[in-house]
Design a protein around this motif. Structure first.
Motif, short mmCIF file in Angstrom:
data_model
loop_
_atom_site.label_atom_id
_atom_site.label_comp_id
_atom_site.label_asym_id
_atom_site.label_seq_id
_atom_site.Cartn_x
_atom_site.Cartn_y
_atom_site.Cartn_z
N LEU A 117 0.85 -1.19 0.00
CA LEU A 117 0.00 0.00 0.00
C LEU A 117 0.88 1.24 0.00
N THR A 118 0.44 2.27 -0.67
CA THR A 118 1.12 3.55 -0.62
C THR A 118 0.11 4.57 -0.10
N ILE A 119 0.47 5.23 0.99
CA ILE A 119 -0.37 6.28 1.54
C ILE A 119 0.10 7.58 0.91
N ARG A 126 -4.99 9.55 1.17
CA ARG A 126 -5.68 8.52 0.40
C ARG A 126 -4.73 7.33 0.27
N VAL A 127 -5.28 6.20 -0.19
CA VAL A 127 -4.50 4.97 -0.33
C VAL A 127 -4.38 4.63 -1.82
N PHE A 186 -3.58 1.52 -4.11
CA PHE A 186 -3.51 0.06 -4.01
C PHE A 186 -3.60 -0.52 -5.41
N ILE A 239 -10.14 7.56 1.58
CA ILE A 239 -10.36 7.06 2.92
C ILE A 239 -11.68 7.61 3.45
N SER A 253 4.86 4.13 2.55
CA SER A 253 4.57 2.87 1.90
C SER A 253 4.76 1.74 2.90
N CYS A 268 -12.02 2.30 2.88
CA CYS A 268 -11.86 3.13 1.69
C CYS A 268 -12.90 2.81 0.64
#
Length: 114
Positions: A10-12, A80-81, A83, A90, A34, A107
Motif C-alpha cells: 500500500l502507498t499512503i 488517500r490509499v 492500491f 479514505i 509505503s 476506503c
C-alpha cells in the motif's frame, strides 16, 4: 495478528499544496508512506447508485496495517490509499481501541471521469 497476512503493498498519499514556477497554488497528491497490509472486502457493502443517468458501482475495501508513528495522524481529509495502481479515498480510520498495534482503513474507490 498473523504477520503473513500483510502481503499487499500500500502507498499512503498526502494532499499538499504545490507552487509552480509562475506562483500558482495547486493541490497535488504526493507519496507519504509505503507499507504492507491486508486488503479485504468484508464488512463493507458494495452498492450501486445512479449518477448522471448511468449506474455507478461504489467499490470499497478495508485495509489493515500495522501501527507506526508515520500513520498516527492519518485522517480521511488529507490522505488517500494507492492500491495496485488505483486510488482509494479514505472514509474512516479505526484505531482499534487505541492499542497502537493495528489500524483499519475503510476506503472507497475514487471515481475518475473519462
Amino acid at each position: 495478528m498473523k504477520i503473513s497476512l500483510l502481503s499487499e503493498r500500500l502507498t499512503i498519499q498526502k494532499n499538499s499544496v504545490v507552487i509552480d514556477s509562475v506562483g500558482n497554488h495547486k493541490n497535488e497528491w504526493t507519496d507519504y508512506y509505503s507499507c504492507y497490509g491486508y486488503a479485504a472486502t468484508s464488512g463493507y457493502q458494495q452498492k450501486e447508485q445512479q449518477a448522471a443517468g448511468i449506474m455507478v458501482s461504489d467499490e470499497g475495501l478495508v485495509f489493515t496495517v500495522r501501527y507506526c508513528s508515520e500513520l498516527a495522524d492519518l485522517d480521511s481529509t488529507h490522505f488517500r490509499v494507492l492500491f495496485r495502481g488505483e486510488p482509494y479515498n479514505i472514509t474512516a480510520v479505526d484505531r482499534m481501541n487505541y492499542q497502537r498495534k493495528t489500524l483499519k482503513i475503510t476506503c472507497e474507490k475514487e471515481r475518475r471521469d473519462t
